[in-house]
Design a protein around this motif. Structure first.
Motif, short mmCIF file in Angstrom:
data_model
loop_
_atom_site.label_atom_id
_atom_site.label_comp_id
_atom_site.label_asym_id
_atom_site.label_seq_id
_atom_site.Cartn_x
_atom_site.Cartn_y
_atom_site.Cartn_z
N ILE A 144 0.63 -1.15 0.07
CA ILE A 144 -0.48 0.20 -0.32
C ILE A 144 0.88 0.93 0.11
O ILE A 144 0.41 1.89 -0.85
CB ILE A 144 -1.28 -0.03 0.96
N GLU A 145 1.56 1.29 0.62
CA GLU A 145 2.82 2.45 1.31
C GLU A 145 3.69 2.76 -0.32
O GLU A 145 3.60 3.64 -0.89
CB GLU A 145 3.66 2.38 1.87
N LEU A 146 4.05 1.83 -0.89
CA LEU A 146 4.88 2.06 -2.29
C LEU A 146 3.48 2.20 -3.63
O LEU A 146 4.28 3.27 -4.49
CB LEU A 146 5.51 0.22 -2.87
N ALA A 147 2.44 1.71 -3.56
CA ALA A 147 1.40 1.78 -4.27
C ALA A 147 0.91 3.46 -4.04
O ALA A 147 0.77 4.06 -5.15
CB ALA A 147 -0.01 0.89 -3.91
N LYS A 148 1.50 3.97 -3.10
CA LYS A 148 0.60 5.86 -2.85
C LYS A 148 2.07 6.58 -3.54
O LYS A 148 2.05 7.30 -4.23
CB LYS A 148 1.12 5.64 -1.53
N ILE A 149 3.56 5.63 -3.49
CA ILE A 149 5.17 6.74 -3.60
C ILE A 149 4.64 6.32 -5.17
O ILE A 149 4.99 7.29 -5.60
CB ILE A 149 6.03 5.75 -3.10
N LYS A 168 19.89 8.42 1.64
CA LYS A 168 19.01 9.65 1.40
C LYS A 168 18.40 9.15 1.86
O LYS A 168 17.62 8.33 2.15
CB LYS A 168 18.48 9.20 -0.02
N VAL A 169 17.55 10.35 2.32
CA VAL A 169 16.23 10.47 2.93
C VAL A 169 15.14 10.81 2.08
O VAL A 169 15.22 11.47 1.36
CB VAL A 169 16.24 11.59 4.36
N TRP A 170 14.61 10.21 1.78
CA TRP A 170 13.19 10.00 1.04
C TRP A 170 12.53 10.71 1.29
O TRP A 170 11.96 10.55 2.56
CB TRP A 170 12.64 8.77 0.60
N ASN A 171 12.00 11.68 1.09
CA ASN A 171 10.61 12.61 1.20
C ASN A 171 9.88 13.01 0.29
O ASN A 171 9.15 14.61 -0.76
CB ASN A 171 11.01 14.06 2.23
N ILE A 172 9.10 11.90 -0.13
CA ILE A 172 7.57 11.98 -1.22
C ILE A 172 7.00 12.43 -1.00
O ILE A 172 5.95 11.70 0.61
CB ILE A 172 7.89 10.23 -2.04
N ASN A 173 6.31 13.24 -1.68
CA ASN A 173 4.55 13.70 -1.16
C ASN A 173 3.37 12.23 -1.50
O ASN A 173 3.15 12.84 -3.01
CB ASN A 173 4.35 15.10 -1.55
N LYS A 204 8.90 14.52 -8.56
CA LYS A 204 10.16 13.79 -9.22
C LYS A 204 11.47 12.84 -8.96
O LYS A 204 11.69 12.24 -9.32
CB LYS A 204 11.20 15.46 -9.35
N GLU A 205 11.08 12.68 -7.00
CA GLU A 205 11.79 12.16 -6.54
C GLU A 205 11.07 10.06 -7.05
O GLU A 205 12.27 9.24 -6.58
CB GLU A 205 12.07 11.65 -4.84
N VAL A 206 10.26 9.83 -7.51
CA VAL A 206 9.69 8.69 -7.09
C VAL A 206 10.25 7.83 -8.26
O VAL A 206 10.88 6.87 -7.80
CB VAL A 206 8.11 8.70 -7.86
N GLN A 207 10.35 8.42 -9.35
CA GLN A 207 12.24 7.61 -10.29
C GLN A 207 12.86 7.04 -9.89
O GLN A 207 13.05 6.19 -9.78
CB GLN A 207 12.64 8.27 -11.13
N GLU A 208 13.49 7.78 -8.98
CA GLU A 208 14.62 7.64 -8.30
C GLU A 208 15.10 6.65 -7.34
O GLU A 208 15.70 5.72 -6.87
CB GLU A 208 15.38 8.97 -7.74
N TYR A 209 13.09 6.38 -6.63
CA TYR A 209 13.06 5.59 -5.55
C TYR A 209 13.05 4.46 -6.00
O TYR A 209 13.71 3.11 -5.56
CB TYR A 209 11.87 5.97 -4.78
#
Length: 583
Positions: free
Chosen positions: A227-232, A326-331, A238-243
């Motif tokens: 669920i968390e990954l689906a939201k991300i 890296k500290v990921w901070n994806i909205n 812009k960080e989604v592809q990098e994540y």
């Protein structure tokens, strides 16, 4: 009619008859009043033997009310008579907010009305054999409700209709009052109506555990992470592809450094990238070397010594995408996604090191993957949408709005074209949404929602929810829903199949004829304040006649209901006319 009191027991009296019993007509279940000085005690004729009757004590009558139960029994010199109209009015008439339930066949079809609050603010059960009139009865009650002078404009009555029986009876409520509207949501593609459409992004962990038929605690964190990954992944950050590259690179790296053969390592990596990839990490990605390039898949060619010929090249390329510091901070606020997005997220979840290197956990994860993939490729997948709703409140608002942008009071969710397991899951999903809405709505219970479950034994059952997710949603609504305005109405011919904890929380009962011994035994055992007399009453009921009791009535009453008009589609097949040809 009645003579002296011959004997008084703990709960009944034996009273002589002044006229021979054979000349009295049917006085069974008749209500009588014991006059003892200034006190009136109500009783009911249970049995006739010779020239005497057994009268059960029910409670005390005052000038304006009835008090159930007795502290002091009538004296032997009390007079006994049949209840009069003024006293009957106290028992079966509601002075305010009145809704007609039916008539009393014992008292020359005297009208029986109940308080709308007493009926609709409490959980209820409607039991009865097939053909006993329970569907007709429910439709008649709702038709009477819609016909009140005070228009129930803000009602939210969700009927989960297993066979489409309610459509004909309730779809015309706009003819009763132009301010009232009916909405049909269906799984039957042959019906011209709005199709069932559940937003995937509003499904909770518990919903997905039910939907994917999870069987073990180990699958809970898998779905949580999915669920968390689906939201991300649904985010436009812009960080989604990098994540995504970070997750893939970590998975590939962890596999490359296991003590497996090169062939097995290659196969696992190829399996990952065949279902989950990005432009930078795919089997066809071009990997740059010093003065040359290699396609990603070619980097895993195995040389004569059983090693990857381009191990150094591919290792250096992959390591560039690992961002451990890296500290990921994806909205992820306001994101929406569908079943296929959920499948992508589950695939990424499977490639984490803790699943890849733990056979038991991996097998549990693969089980969920197979079930989700099967759902996506099944006919049921069309009932899920990636349409955006900001909240459960927004979705419920859409459910109670017609295509003409009118407020619907009756929302019929027709589940006739799906199997029992899927139908049960759908009702649980909606029920969780309704309870969440009720709990978060302010002021509390200001927007009541009724969950009316036809064929309730399909849904409200003893199941594994309590064990796996810690609760059963119907038990929770039965215990907590009333104070939040979320009300259950269970309609069934098989009460023995219902969840006992739910039945114990019901306040009102409308019981049509039931004949199966196991059902009768279960009702007597499970329903609060159920007596042998009530059980015996319902055994001889005619179709359309019920025994009603609970908060709606001061005493149990036999009630004959008017036939629903229009009628529901629940009649037996007309065998003669469908078989015969005229000569």
């Amino acid at each position: 009619m009645f003579g002296n009191i011959l004997a008084i027991n703990k709960n009944y009296a034996i009273v002589s008859l002044l006229v021979d019993a054979v000349n009295l007509g049917d006085i069974l279940n008749l209500h009588v009043v014991f006059i003892d000085n200034d006190k009136k005690i109500l009783g009911e004729v249970e049995d006739i033997e010779g020239n005497s009757v057994k009268v059960n004590f029910l409670g005390e009558l005052t000038k304006t009310s009835f008090l159930g139960g007795l502290i002091k029994k009538p004296s032997l010199n009390s007079s006994v008579r049949v209840i009069n109209e003024e006293e009957l009015k106290i028992l079966v008439s509601s002075s305010k907010n009145a809704l007609t339930l039916g008539v009393s066949p014992l008292y020359k079809n005297y009208p029986v009305s109940v308080d709308v609050n007493d009926l609709f603010s409490n959980h209820a059960a409607i039991f009865g054999n097939s053909g006993s009139g329970k569907t007709y009865g429910i439709c008649r009650i709702l038709q009477n409700l819609m016909s009140l002078k005070a228009v129930p404009f803000k009602a939210n009555l969700f009927i989960f209709d297993s066979y489409g029986e309610y459509i004909s009876a309730l779809s015309g409520i706009n003819d009763i009052n132009p301010n009232l509207h009916y909405k049909l949501i269906t799984t039957n593609k042959k019906i011209n109506a709005e199709y069932l459409s559940i937003p995937v992004s509003l499904l909770t962990l518990d919903d997905l555990l039910n939907l994917l038929d999870a069987t073990s605690y180990g699958q809970i964190p898998i779905i949580e992470e999915t669920i968390e990954l689906a939201k991300i992944f649904a985010s436009e950050d812009k960080e989604v592809q990098e994540y995504k590259n970070h997750l893939l690179a970590k998975a590939i790296t962890s596999i490359m450094y296991t003590n497996q053969t090169s062939a097995k390592i290659r196969d696992q990596i190829f399996d990952i990238l065949s279902t989950t990839h990005t432009p930078q990490l795919s089997l066809d990605t071009v990997v740059p070397g010093i003065g040359y390039t290699r396609v990603f898949r070619k980097c895993f060619d195995i040389d004569s010594e059983g090693r990857f010929g381009e191990r150094t090249l591919i290792s250096e390329y992959i390591e560039k995408f690992v961002k451990e510091e890296k500290v990921w901070n994806i909205n992820t606020s306001g994101v929406t996604y569908g079943l296929k997005d959920l499948e992508v997220a589950l695939n990424f979840t499977l490639f984490s090191e803790r699943y890849l290197l733990n056979e038991k956990m991996y097998n549990e994860a693969i089980s969920l993957k197979v079930k989700l993939h099967n759902l996506i490729n099944s006919s049921n997948s069309v009932f899920f949408t990636d349409k955006k709703y900001n909240s459960v409140k927004d979705y419920i608002a859409a459910l109670v709005t017609t295509k003409d942008n009118k407020k619907a009071q009756i929302i019929n969710i027709n589940l006739e074209d799906v199997d029992d397991r899927f139908a049960r899951t759908v009702t649980k999903i909606f029920s969780r949404m309704f309870l969440l809405f009720g709990k978060t709505n302010e002021p509390r219970a200001s927007i009541p929602i009724h969950i009316m479950l036809e064929e309730a034994h399909r849904y409200v059952r003893e199941d594994t929810d309590q064990e796996l997710i810690g609760y059963n949603i119907f038990e929770r609504i039965a215990k907590e829903g009333r104070k939040h305005g979320v009300i259950l109405d269970l309609i069934t011919q098989r009460p023995t199949d219902l969840n006992g904890n739910v039945i114990s929380q019901l306040d009102n009962f409308i019981i049509f004829k039931i004949t199966h011994p196991l059902d009768l035994e279960y009702i007597e055992k499970m329903i609060p304040n159920m007596s042998e007399e009530i059980i015996n009453k319902q055994k001889s009921l005619q179709p359309g006649t019920c025994v009603a009791f609970g908060r709606i009535l001061k005493i149990p009453m036999i009630i004959k209901m008017e036939k629903a008009n229009p009628a529901p589609s629940s009649s037996n097949a007309d065998i003669y006319n469908n078989w015969m040809l005229n000569r």
